[in-house]
Scaffold this motif. Sequence first.
Motif, PDB file in Angstrom:
ATOM      1  N   ARG A 156      26.257  14.398  27.479  1.00  0.00           N
ATOM      2  CA  ARG A 156      25.629  15.668  27.680  1.00  0.00           C
ATOM      3  C   ARG A 156      25.762  16.349  26.438  1.00  0.00           C
ATOM      4  N   ARG A 157      26.612  16.322  25.643  1.00  0.00           N
ATOM      5  CA  ARG A 157      26.658  17.053  24.240  1.00  0.00           C
ATOM      6  C   ARG A 157      25.566  16.540  23.353  1.00  0.00           C
ATOM      7  N   GLN A 158      25.188  15.032  23.276  1.00  0.00           N
ATOM      8  CA  GLN A 158      24.304  14.425  22.548  1.00  0.00           C
ATOM      9  C   GLN A 158      22.740  15.105  23.061  1.00  0.00           C
ATOM     10  N   ALA A 159      22.403  15.303  24.436  1.00  0.00           N
ATOM     11  CA  ALA A 159      21.289  15.802  24.717  1.00  0.00           C
ATOM     12  C   ALA A 159      21.079  17.188  24.404  1.00  0.00           C
ATOM     13  N   ARG A 160      22.360  17.977  24.488  1.00  0.00           N
ATOM     14  CA  ARG A 160      22.136  19.600  24.147  1.00  0.00           C
ATOM     15  C   ARG A 160      22.029  19.528  22.565  1.00  0.00           C
ATOM     16  N   ALA A 161      22.623  18.739  21.685  1.00  0.00           N
ATOM     17  CA  ALA A 161      22.443  18.645  20.384  1.00  0.00           C
ATOM     18  C   ALA A 161      21.198  18.467  20.032  1.00  0.00           C
ATOM     19  N   GLN A 162      20.361  17.567  20.653  1.00  0.00           N
ATOM     20  CA  GLN A 162      18.907  17.247  20.264  1.00  0.00           C
ATOM     21  C   GLN A 162      18.234  18.474  20.574  1.00  0.00           C
ATOM     22  N   ALA A 163      18.208  19.004  21.700  1.00  0.00           N
ATOM     23  CA  ALA A 163      17.348  20.141  22.074  1.00  0.00           C
ATOM     24  C   ALA A 163      17.783  21.060  21.190  1.00  0.00           C
ATOM     25  N   ALA A 164      18.906  21.618  20.839  1.00  0.00           N
ATOM     26  CA  ALA A 164      19.489  23.039  20.062  1.00  0.00           C
ATOM     27  C   ALA A 164      18.510  22.693  18.659  1.00  0.00           C
ATOM     28  N   CYS A 165      18.647  21.550  17.935  1.00  0.00           N
ATOM     29  CA  CYS A 165      18.054  21.090  16.668  1.00  0.00           C
ATOM     30  C   CYS A 165      16.521  21.221  16.707  1.00  0.00           C
ATOM     31  N   PHE A 166      15.958  20.623  17.782  1.00  0.00           N
ATOM     32  CA  PHE A 166      14.652  20.628  17.792  1.00  0.00           C
ATOM     33  C   PHE A 166      14.099  21.781  18.710  1.00  0.00           C
ATOM     34  N   ASP A 171       2.285   0.425  16.429  1.00  0.00           N
ATOM     35  CA  ASP A 171       2.076  -0.629  15.715  1.00  0.00           C
ATOM     36  C   ASP A 171       3.208  -1.053  14.930  1.00  0.00           C
ATOM     37  N   THR A 172       4.462  -0.470  15.261  1.00  0.00           N
ATOM     38  CA  THR A 172       5.596  -0.735  14.241  1.00  0.00           C
ATOM     39  C   THR A 172       6.483  -1.943  14.993  1.00  0.00           C
ATOM     40  N   PRO A 173       6.727  -2.936  14.442  1.00  0.00           N
ATOM     41  CA  PRO A 173       7.458  -3.788  15.164  1.00  0.00           C
ATOM     42  C   PRO A 173       8.597  -3.347  15.626  1.00  0.00           C
ATOM     43  N   VAL A 174       8.824  -3.838  16.970  1.00  0.00           N
ATOM     44  CA  VAL A 174       9.912  -3.341  17.792  1.00  0.00           C
ATOM     45  C   VAL A 174      11.022  -3.378  17.280  1.00  0.00           C
ATOM     46  N   TRP A 175      11.542  -4.254  16.541  1.00  0.00           N
ATOM     47  CA  TRP A 175      12.844  -4.468  15.699  1.00  0.00           C
ATOM     48  C   TRP A 175      13.234  -3.112  14.629  1.00  0.00           C
ATOM     49  N   GLN A 176      12.263  -2.718  14.385  1.00  0.00           N
ATOM     50  CA  GLN A 176      12.200  -1.513  13.403  1.00  0.00           C
ATOM     51  C   GLN A 176      12.195  -0.177  14.248  1.00  0.00           C
ATOM     52  N   VAL A 177      12.343  -0.245  15.626  1.00  0.00           N
ATOM     53  CA  VAL A 177      12.539   1.058  16.450  1.00  0.00           C
ATOM     54  C   VAL A 177      13.758   1.102  16.950  1.00  0.00           C
ATOM     55  N   SER A 178      14.348   1.880  16.270  1.00  0.00           N
ATOM     56  CA  SER A 178      15.845   2.163  16.905  1.00  0.00           C
ATOM     57  C   SER A 178      16.222   3.250  17.368  1.00  0.00           C
ATOM     58  N   MET A 179      16.306   3.258  18.778  1.00  0.00           N
ATOM     59  CA  MET A 179      16.441   4.362  19.979  1.00  0.00           C
ATOM     60  C   MET A 179      17.605   4.274  20.383  1.00  0.00           C
ATOM     61  N   ASP A 180      18.768   4.452  19.958  1.00  0.00           N
ATOM     62  CA  ASP A 180      20.031   4.495  20.577  1.00  0.00           C
ATOM     63  C   ASP A 180      20.150   5.805  21.503  1.00  0.00           C
ATOM     64  N   THR A 181      21.134   6.086  22.219  1.00  0.00           N
ATOM     65  CA  THR A 181      21.290   7.020  23.022  1.00  0.00           C
ATOM     66  C   THR A 181      21.002   8.365  22.664  1.00  0.00           C
ATOM     67  N   ALA A 182      20.210   9.336  23.204  1.00  0.00           N
ATOM     68  CA  ALA A 182      19.772  10.382  22.795  1.00  0.00           C
ATOM     69  C   ALA A 182      18.950  10.478  21.366  1.00  0.00           C
ATOM     70  N   SER A 183      18.217   9.423  20.926  1.00  0.00           N
ATOM     71  CA  SER A 183      17.495   9.491  19.818  1.00  0.00           C
ATOM     72  C   SER A 183      16.186   9.952  20.462  1.00  0.00           C
ATOM     73  N   LEU A 184      15.389  10.797  19.307  1.00  0.00           N
ATOM     74  CA  LEU A 184      14.543  11.441  19.716  1.00  0.00           C
ATOM     75  C   LEU A 184      12.999  10.966  18.864  1.00  0.00           C
ATOM     76  N   ILE A 222      11.915   9.335  13.987  1.00  0.00           N
ATOM     77  CA  ILE A 222      12.950   8.832  14.955  1.00  0.00           C
ATOM     78  C   ILE A 222      14.190   9.639  14.362  1.00  0.00           C
ATOM     79  N   THR A 223      14.907  10.501  15.083  1.00  0.00           N
ATOM     80  CA  THR A 223      16.074  10.959  14.794  1.00  0.00           C
ATOM     81  C   THR A 223      17.095  10.614  15.668  1.00  0.00           C
ATOM     82  N   PRO A 224      18.080   9.821  15.033  1.00  0.00           N
ATOM     83  CA  PRO A 224      19.281   9.646  15.950  1.00  0.00           C
ATOM     84  C   PRO A 224      20.124  10.474  16.729  1.00  0.00           C
ATOM     85  N   ALA A 225      21.016  10.479  17.617  1.00  0.00           N
ATOM     86  CA  ALA A 225      21.855  11.292  18.361  1.00  0.00           C
ATOM     87  C   ALA A 225      22.428  12.008  17.069  1.00  0.00           C
ATOM     88  N   LEU A 226      22.798  13.494  17.298  1.00  0.00           N
ATOM     89  CA  LEU A 226      23.310  14.104  16.238  1.00  0.00           C
ATOM     90  C   LEU A 226      24.619  14.786  16.446  1.00  0.00           C
TER      91      LEU A 226
END
Length: 162
Positions: free
Chosen positions: A31-41, A124-137, A155-159
């Motif tokens: 929940r904190r991760q989601a709110r932090a991304q929303a606040a930053c962006f 067209d970015t190789p999937v292995w280069q796309v890092s989407m951990d939880t709460a990444s935007l 791509i902004t990882p969790a904050l």
Amino acid sequence: MARTKLYILRHGEAQMQAATDAARQLTNFGRRQARAQAACFKPELALVEQVYVSPFLRAQQTADELFAELSGATNACRHEAAWLTPDVAIEQVIRGLEPVIAGAPVLLVSHQPLVSQLISFLSDTPVWQVSMDTASLAYLEVSVLAKGLAELKSITPALVPR
């Protein structure tokens, strides 16, 4: 041709176990991760007009936190989208998105592996280069929904540090 800003948010950290995968809830940290991304962006996300959210509980809760953080700053319409569940085919997502890619910013709230696969397909970015951990935007610009025609801007990882 007009380019649409497409934001893709992976849900925040969720419980490891539940009765079903769809019933997994966010942890307090998630929940904190989601709110932090929303606040930053907030300035960018406040311009989003359509938000499409997976029906799975953790994605719905991520969207709840996002809207709570953006309270009063957005008039976005929220839609539940069965085409954003974890293992759906990219073609289904494209069909779901086609009617809404028309210039106004759009946000998707979904899961792995779908988010990485979608970003990879569109940019067209190789999937292995796309890092989407939880709460990444991820932020892409797209004018046509086709393989390789979107531009992956960031791509902004969790904050929230663990």
